[in-house]
Design a protein around this motif. Structure first.
Motif, PDB file in Angstrom:
ATOM      1  N   GLU A  20       0.827  -1.197   0.000  1.00 30.60           N
ATOM      2  CA  GLU A  20       0.000   0.000   0.000  1.00 30.60           C
ATOM      3  C   GLU A  20       0.866   1.253   0.000  1.00 30.60           C
ATOM      4  OE1 GLU A  20      -0.922  -2.151   2.988  1.00 30.60           O
ATOM      5  OE2 GLU A  20      -1.116  -0.701   4.628  1.00 30.60           O
ATOM      6  N   ASP A  21       2.100   1.178   0.540  1.00 35.18           N
ATOM      7  CA  ASP A  21       2.993   2.317   0.471  1.00 35.18           C
ATOM      8  C   ASP A  21       3.359   2.609  -0.976  1.00 35.18           C
ATOM      9  OD1 ASP A  21       2.976   2.538   3.184  1.00 35.18           O
ATOM     10  OD2 ASP A  21       4.824   1.405   3.487  1.00 35.18           O
ATOM     11  N   PHE A  33      -5.380  -2.162  -8.589  1.00 36.97           N
ATOM     12  CA  PHE A  33      -4.908  -2.738  -7.330  1.00 36.97           C
ATOM     13  C   PHE A  33      -5.898  -2.349  -6.244  1.00 36.97           C
ATOM     14  CE2 PHE A  33      -2.586  -1.887  -3.299  1.00 36.97           C
ATOM     15  CZ  PHE A  33      -2.380  -3.209  -2.948  1.00 36.97           C
ATOM     16  N   TRP A  34      -6.574  -3.370  -5.690  1.00 39.12           N
ATOM     17  CA  TRP A  34      -7.560  -3.122  -4.637  1.00 39.12           C
ATOM     18  C   TRP A  34      -6.876  -3.261  -3.279  1.00 39.12           C
ATOM     19  CZ3 TRP A  34     -12.499  -1.487  -5.478  1.00 39.12           C
ATOM     20  CH2 TRP A  34     -12.943  -1.505  -6.795  1.00 39.12           C
ATOM     21  N   ALA A  35      -6.575  -2.119  -2.674  1.00 40.15           N
ATOM     22  CA  ALA A  35      -5.944  -2.136  -1.351  1.00 40.15           C
ATOM     23  C   ALA A  35      -6.919  -2.631  -0.294  1.00 40.15           C
ATOM     24  CB  ALA A  35      -5.445  -0.734  -0.996  1.00 40.15           C
ATOM     25  N   LEU A  36      -8.206  -2.360  -0.472  1.00 37.03           N
ATOM     26  CA  LEU A  36      -9.262  -2.828   0.424  1.00 37.03           C
ATOM     27  C   LEU A  36     -10.436  -3.310  -0.409  1.00 37.03           C
ATOM     28  CD1 LEU A  36      -9.294   0.050   3.093  1.00 37.03           C
ATOM     29  CD2 LEU A  36      -8.324  -2.231   3.388  1.00 37.03           C
ATOM     30  N   GLY A  54      -1.921  -7.795  10.446  1.00 35.44           N
ATOM     31  CA  GLY A  54      -1.876  -8.412   9.129  1.00 35.44           C
ATOM     32  C   GLY A  54      -0.484  -8.284   8.548  1.00 35.44           C
ATOM     33  N   ARG A  55      -0.230  -9.037   7.498  1.00 40.86           N
ATOM     34  CA  ARG A  55       1.074  -8.999   6.845  1.00 40.86           C
ATOM     35  C   ARG A  55       1.277  -7.676   6.120  1.00 40.86           C
ATOM     36  NH1 ARG A  55       1.108 -13.952   2.969  1.00 40.86           N
ATOM     37  NH2 ARG A  55      -1.021 -13.224   2.589  1.00 40.86           N
ATOM     38  N   ASN A  56       2.527  -7.368   5.756  1.00 38.93           N
ATOM     39  CA  ASN A  56       2.801  -6.174   4.972  1.00 38.93           C
ATOM     40  C   ASN A  56       2.000  -6.214   3.669  1.00 38.93           C
ATOM     41  OD1 ASN A  56       4.621  -5.067   6.785  1.00 38.93           O
ATOM     42  ND2 ASN A  56       6.402  -6.019   5.823  1.00 38.93           N
ATOM     43  N   GLY A  57       1.399  -5.067   3.324  1.00 38.45           N
ATOM     44  CA  GLY A  57       0.627  -4.999   2.094  1.00 38.45           C
ATOM     45  C   GLY A  57      -0.795  -5.461   2.228  1.00 38.45           C
ATOM     46  N   SER A  58      -1.257  -5.713   3.445  1.00 36.62           N
ATOM     47  CA  SER A  58      -2.620  -6.232   3.625  1.00 36.62           C
ATOM     48  C   SER A  58      -3.676  -5.142   3.591  1.00 36.62           C
ATOM     49  CB  SER A  58      -2.710  -7.000   4.951  1.00 36.62           C
ATOM     50  OG  SER A  58      -2.389  -6.152   6.033  1.00 36.62           O
ATOM     51  N   GLY A  59      -3.290  -3.870   3.705  1.00 33.08           N
ATOM     52  CA  GLY A  59      -4.256  -2.778   3.652  1.00 33.08           C
ATOM     53  C   GLY A  59      -4.533  -2.116   4.983  1.00 33.08           C
ATOM     54  N   LYS A  60      -3.753  -2.437   6.004  1.00 34.22           N
ATOM     55  CA  LYS A  60      -4.012  -1.907   7.345  1.00 34.22           C
ATOM     56  C   LYS A  60      -3.883  -0.382   7.396  1.00 34.22           C
ATOM     57  CE  LYS A  60      -0.575  -4.119   9.121  1.00 34.22           C
ATOM     58  NZ  LYS A  60       0.004  -4.558   7.837  1.00 34.22           N
ATOM     59  N   SER A  61      -2.762   0.128   6.882  1.00 38.06           N
ATOM     60  CA  SER A  61      -2.525   1.568   6.931  1.00 38.06           C
ATOM     61  C   SER A  61      -3.529   2.325   6.070  1.00 38.06           C
ATOM     62  CB  SER A  61      -1.094   1.886   6.474  1.00 38.06           C
ATOM     63  OG  SER A  61      -0.157   1.297   7.354  1.00 38.06           O
ATOM     64  N   THR A  62      -3.876   1.759   4.939  1.00 37.94           N
ATOM     65  CA  THR A  62      -4.890   2.377   4.082  1.00 37.94           C
ATOM     66  C   THR A  62      -6.211   2.507   4.821  1.00 37.94           C
ATOM     67  OG1 THR A  62      -3.851   1.480   2.093  1.00 37.94           O
ATOM     68  CG2 THR A  62      -6.149   2.147   1.902  1.00 37.94           C
ATOM     69  N   GLU A  86      -8.788  -7.727   2.778  1.00 33.29           N
ATOM     70  CA  GLU A  86     -10.046  -8.272   3.279  1.00 33.29           C
ATOM     71  C   GLU A  86      -9.921  -8.614   4.761  1.00 33.29           C
ATOM     72  OE1 GLU A  86     -11.848 -10.836  -0.307  1.00 33.29           O
ATOM     73  OE2 GLU A  86      -9.849 -11.495   0.314  1.00 33.29           O
ATOM     74  N   ILE A  87     -11.025  -8.557   5.477  1.00 31.13           N
ATOM     75  CA  ILE A  87     -11.055  -9.015   6.856  1.00 31.13           C
ATOM     76  C   ILE A  87     -11.252 -10.530   6.852  1.00 31.13           C
ATOM     77  CG2 ILE A  87     -12.339  -8.985   9.023  1.00 31.13           C
ATOM     78  CD1 ILE A  87     -12.943  -6.100   8.626  1.00 31.13           C
ATOM     79  N   LEU A  88     -10.299 -11.240   7.424  1.00 28.07           N
ATOM     80  CA  LEU A  88     -10.418 -12.693   7.505  1.00 28.07           C
ATOM     81  C   LEU A  88     -11.217 -13.109   8.728  1.00 28.07           C
ATOM     82  CD1 LEU A  88      -6.873 -14.021   6.489  1.00 28.07           C
ATOM     83  CD2 LEU A  88      -8.861 -13.548   5.048  1.00 28.07           C
ATOM     84  N   ILE A  89     -10.946 -12.448   9.870  1.00 27.43           N
ATOM     85  CA  ILE A  89     -11.618 -12.838  11.109  1.00 27.43           C
ATOM     86  C   ILE A  89     -11.427 -11.731  12.128  1.00 27.43           C
ATOM     87  CG2 ILE A  89      -9.593 -14.009  12.051  1.00 27.43           C
ATOM     88  CD1 ILE A  89     -11.459 -16.132  13.240  1.00 27.43           C
TER      89      ILE A  89
END
Length: 502
Positions: free
Chosen positions: A6-7, A84-87, A104-112, A268-271
């Motif tokens: 996402e960066d 590219f769908w960040a979320l 979440g892992r790097n690139g998962s969309g958390k910061s976005t 995506e939210i997994l859980i």
């Protein structure tokens, strides 16, 4: 090099409108569909964020010119970018007073996601609703003007966060004390070190009395003393009833601070649920080989993502009863083995050339036990079978509370160089860790792990979380408080007698 996908998107791409990105991530909901209930702090509904990815700079120019010409000629417009769908269609609700961690892992969309909640990014689809003043600790110091002094930047930043001039003046001394940068407060920010900028930015954001505090990996800034001061202030904000939402890669921090956790992966939210459970599933995904990620994502993912995070307390069960239920009942003061005390929350990492098995706790006579006596020495034993040859092998164990707080453990070697040089394929090792039970009465869990060099880097070959559950028996003469018995001894004497003094 960028560490987060996402960066990259934020640095080199532009956000798309809904018509450019299509409807892949879900459609917007009308604002009237939102509940008018005031018991929430943050409500995210079907949020999606899409970026354009261009293979070359000229493609950006083509996208600006050619689709318009193609429409004029009656042709179907061609896209010169990749989406590219960040979320993707993210929905959840956080109640007032909750502390929620996003991992979440790097690139998962958390910061976005945090940037959208704070309003510094606009979503492609969906709606976001917040209830109260937000203070954000995202890119600390990014809003400072380097030509202004620290004092001037304090007033400017606090005003951006919604404080009036009177409110800023009332809080200024607290901000100055918290930042602790001395006379530099009246010097231009361009003369500051990076650490001083971070301290001042954190001090501003943390002292605006927010209803909602949003933190993106900002708890690792500064030296250890400043970090402790930051944690202490965040704990005070939490106790005041504010809502806290933060991103962290430190699972122990999420477990310690949060009421709930959300696992995000590939936008995506997994859980979502209890921090201990969510952190364990995140770690399993994090240390899995790439070929197993989709399978583990499917295992983790729930059939439907809840729109509200549960607020029920964490409990551990064995035999249909709470793991702590037996502590209030008559007990046997001698150590023993309870066949009904079994872990129901064991999580296994994906094996990479080794398999852990037969984990158990023994006394010094070799008898299996799970109801321990405070002060005695015990042995945590397990076997490791190697399915392939592995260099630089290390073994480990960790003791945790029911809520997942890491209390301590041990490793067979400090560094890979001091470890077992090589474990042959089809070999097996018996691992033993002796420990003194210095824990106060309660229920605890044990992890077992083995690390080694796999595909040129050290990683977990296998790890079992919550593989053994044990109970420390009550002691009627115990004067120790808290979780760990430090062997404290008290003493006092009277300095003077007020009657004799008269």
């Amino acid at each position: 090099m960028f560490s987060d996908t996402e960066d990259i998107a934020n640095a080199v791409n532009l956000p798309l409108s809904e018509t450019e990105c299509g409807n892949q991530a879900g459609s917007d909901k009308s604002e009237s569909a939102m509940s008018n209930s005031g018991n929430f702090a943050v409500r995210v509904q079907n949020i999606s964020k899409c970026y354009q990815i261009y293979d070359a700079p000229r493609d950006r120019l083509k996208q600006f010119v050619f689709p318009r010409l193609q429409r004029l000629l009656g042709k179907t417009p061609k896209h010169y970018f990749r989406e590219f769908w960040a979320l993707k269609d993210v929905s959840f609700e956080i109640k007032k007073g909750q502390t929620v961690g996003i991992i979440g892992r790097n690139g998962s969309g958390k910061s976005t996601l945090l940037q959208i909640i704070c309003g510094t990014l606009s979503p492609t689809n969906g709606l976001i609703e917040t209830n109260g003043r937000i203070a954000a600790l995202l890119e600390l110091g990014s809003g400072f003007n380097p030509e202004f002094t620290g004092r001037e930047n304090v007033y400017m930043n606090a005003a951006v966060l919604g404080l009036t001039k009177e409110e800023i003046e009332a809080r200024y001394s607290d901000i100055q004390v918290f930042a602790d940068i001395g006379d530099f407060i009246d010097q231009p920010v361009k003369s500051y070190s990076s650490g001083m900028v971070v301290r001042l930015a954190f001090a501003v954001a943390i002292n605006v009395a927010p209803d909602i505090l949003v933190v993106d990996e900002a708890l690792s800034v500064g030296d250890e003393l400043f970090q402790r001061k930051c944690f202490s202030r965040i704990e005070a904000i939490k106790k005041s009833g504010a809502t806290i939402l933060f991103v962290s890669h430190a699972g122990a921090t999420v477990v310690e601070l949060c009421d709930q956790a959300i696992l995000v992966d590939k936008g995506e939210i997994l859980i979502s649920g209890a921090p201990k459970t969510i952190v364990a599933k995140y770690q399993k995904l994090l240390y899995a080989p790439e070929s197993k990620h989709d399978q583990i994502r499917s295992e983790i993912r729930t059939p439907s993502i809840p729109t509200s995070l549960p607020s029920s307390p964490i409990s551990s069960h064995h035999g249909g009863k709470s793991a702590d239920a037996g502590l209030a009942e008559p007990f046997n003061s001698e150590e023993f083995f309870d066949p009904h005390l079994k872990s129901q929350s064991t999580i296994s990492y994906e094996p990479r050339g080794a398999i852990i098995r037969s984990a158990k706790i023994l006394n010094l006579a070799g008898d299996p036990l799970n109801c321990l006596k405070r002060g005695n020495v015990y042995c945590f034993k397990y076997e490791v079978y190697f399915t392939q040859g592995i260099p630089n092998v290390r073994f480990g164990m960790l003791i945790k509370t029911v809520s997942g707080v890491e209390l301590g453990g041990g490793a067979s070697a400090v560094t890979p160089e001091e470890s077992l040089p090589y474990a042959e394929a089809d070999s097996a090792y018996q691992v033993e860790f002796h420990f003194r039970c210095s824990l106060n009465p309660g229920t605890y869990y044990l992890n077992a792990g083995v690390m080694g060099v796999h595909t040129s880097e050290e990683t977990y070959l296998h790890r079992l979380l919550d593989i053994v559950v044990f109970r420390v028996l009550p002691d009627t003469g115990n004067l120790a408080t808290g979780i760990v018995d430090f062997g404290c001894h008290s003493g006092f004497e009277q300095l003077y007698n007020p009657i004799l003094k008269k």
